[in-house]
Design an enzyme around this catalytic site. Structure first.
Site, mmCIF file in Angstrom:
data_model
loop_
_atom_site.group_PDB
_atom_site.id
_atom_site.type_symbol
_atom_site.label_atom_id
_atom_site.label_comp_id
_atom_site.label_asym_id
_atom_site.label_seq_id
_atom_site.Cartn_x
_atom_site.Cartn_y
_atom_site.Cartn_z
ATOM 1 N N GLY A 294 0.779 -1.125 -0.082
ATOM 2 C CA GLY A 294 0.036 -0.118 0.088
ATOM 3 C C GLY A 294 0.868 1.260 0.083
ATOM 4 N N SER A 295 0.421 2.346 -0.625
ATOM 5 C CA SER A 295 1.174 3.520 -0.648
ATOM 6 C C SER A 295 2.743 3.329 -1.387
ATOM 7 C CB SER A 295 1.072 4.173 0.712
ATOM 8 O OG SER A 295 1.357 5.541 0.771
ATOM 9 N N SER A 296 3.718 3.618 -0.400
ATOM 10 C CA SER A 296 5.166 3.419 -0.803
ATOM 11 C C SER A 296 5.158 1.942 -1.269
ATOM 12 C CB SER A 296 5.965 3.870 0.329
ATOM 13 O OG SER A 296 7.256 3.987 -0.034
ATOM 14 N N GLY B 1 2.946 -0.027 -2.569
ATOM 15 C CA GLY B 1 2.032 0.016 -3.903
ATOM 16 C C GLY B 1 2.875 0.636 -4.908
ATOM 17 N N HIS C 125 -6.759 7.987 1.171
ATOM 18 C CA HIS C 125 -5.496 7.244 1.367
ATOM 19 C C HIS C 125 -5.248 6.507 2.609
ATOM 20 C CE1 HIS C 125 -1.510 6.639 -0.358
ATOM 21 N NE2 HIS C 125 -1.172 6.812 0.959
#
Ligand SMILES: *[C@@H]1O[C@H](CO)[C@@H](O)[C@H](O)[C@H]1NC(C)=O
Ligand SMILES: *[C@@H]1O[C@H](CO)[C@@H](O)[C@H](O)[C@H]1NC(C)=O
Ligand SMILES: *[C@@H]1O[C@H](CO)[C@@H](O)[C@H](O)[C@H]1NC(C)=O
Length: 292
Positions: free
Chosen positions: A137-139, A141, A277
């Site tokens: 997820g996020s970084s 991802g 987010h």
């Protein structure tokens, strides 16, 4: 007597219960990202599927493992696959998705360290080389997109939440793990062909199979602008030779106000209207994508 028996059996089961374990691994990368592995008590039949779970910024493999919103330990216990939990070695805990060395096959960056962890999971822990999956997820991802581009031959499928296209965080000065405002703000836009070239240039000349990509993003993402979803879809449609129009779409799936768009067997986009987010992991849907 009775309570003693309970105490003893509790002690016995905790002595054998699986725990997250820090392990050394043969690592020829410049990046020295630490590796944790979780081998559940009840393993799936050998060779065992491997899932690499990649954390967001300001986190670590250990923290992500303990985060009850991250469901992969539970999935591992239930289905018997092994999970690998890399930790970013960079200050701030973000992954390096900006330097040339991480954005290049065998360039020595964080992506290569994670590739080495995958190889260790296969050779040392009996992982199935044909069933290696990556989520994050996020970084994490973002790193999932980078791994799919730099080590396509190691990975069967990716399910990534709220990231950016591979190469979108590139640093013009070559800095490691640098934030990129143009990309995070949704101003880094390109044609499908140009985004596809970014992927192909991370491993020039590679012609083998690539992982199936499942891309999740929320329409109310204030950290990594939702435009990054469109750009990521452009990127992978181009890599797989698909058109920009989905071959099928399902509204309100897998959840209410989510829409699933299938561009072909190798690419699925899931756009979550009203979700910020980052989009919460849906274990069932990601496992389905992985065939677990
Ligand atoms: C480094 O590790 C990678 C991935 O495990 C491997 O493919 C590569 O051949 C290794 N390179 C060297 C120089 O040992
Ligand atoms: C940010 O990324 C874009 C590509 O998405 C790149 O063109 C730009 O140079 C990067 N900015 C910095 C400051 O490195
Ligand atoms: C996750 O996806 C599945 C379909 O794969 C769906 O049935 C389920 O409701 C979703 N989970 C949540 C928490 O919405």
């Amino acid at each position: 007597m009775f309570s003693q028996t309970i105490l003893l059996s509790a002690m016995a089961s905790s002595a054998i219960a699986a725990t997250l374990t820090r392990v050394d691994y043969p690592n020829n990368a410049t990046s020295k990202a630490p590796m944790h592995i979780y081998v559940p008590d009840k393993l799936a039949p050998s060779p065992v599927p491997l899932v690499v779970v990649i954390h967001s910024c300001q986190s670590s493999g250990e923290q992500y493992f303990r985060n009850n919103k991250i469901p992969w330990k539970q999935g591992s216990d239930k289905k018997g696959y092994i999970t690998i939990w890399p930790s970013s070695p960079n200050s701030g805990g973000c992954w390096d998705v900006s330097s040339k060395r991480s954005l290049t096959n065998l360039g020595g960056g964080d992506s290569q360290a994670i590739a080495n962890m995958i190889v260790h999971g296969i050779t040392k822990y009996g992982g199935d080389k044909d069933r290696v999956f990556v989520t994050g997820g996020s970084s994490g991802g973002m790193m999932a997109n980078v791994l799919a581009s730099t080590y396509p031959y190691l990975i069967k499928a990716v399910s990534l939440y709220s990231g950016v296209p591979a190469g979108c965080f590139v640093s013009s000065s070559g800095s490691v793990a640098q934030w990129n405002n143009s990309c995070s703000g949704g101003q880094s836009r390109a044609t499908p062909e140009a985004w596809g070239n970014v992927v192909r240039n991370m491993y020039p000349g590679y012609n083998g199979p690539r992982p199936k990509m499942q891309v999740w993003h929320g329409s109310a993402d204030g950290t990594l602008a939702p435009q990054n979803y469109q750009e990521t879809i452009k990127q992978w449609t181009n890599v797989f030779g698909y058109t920009q129009t989905p071959v099928s779409s399902v509204k309100n799936y897998p959840e209410r106000n989510y829409q699933t768009d299938n561009y072909g067997p190798w690419l699925q986009g899931i756009y979550a209207t009203g979700v910020g987010h980052s989009v919460p992991s849906n274990l069932t849907a990601s496992e389905e994508w992985f065939g677990l």
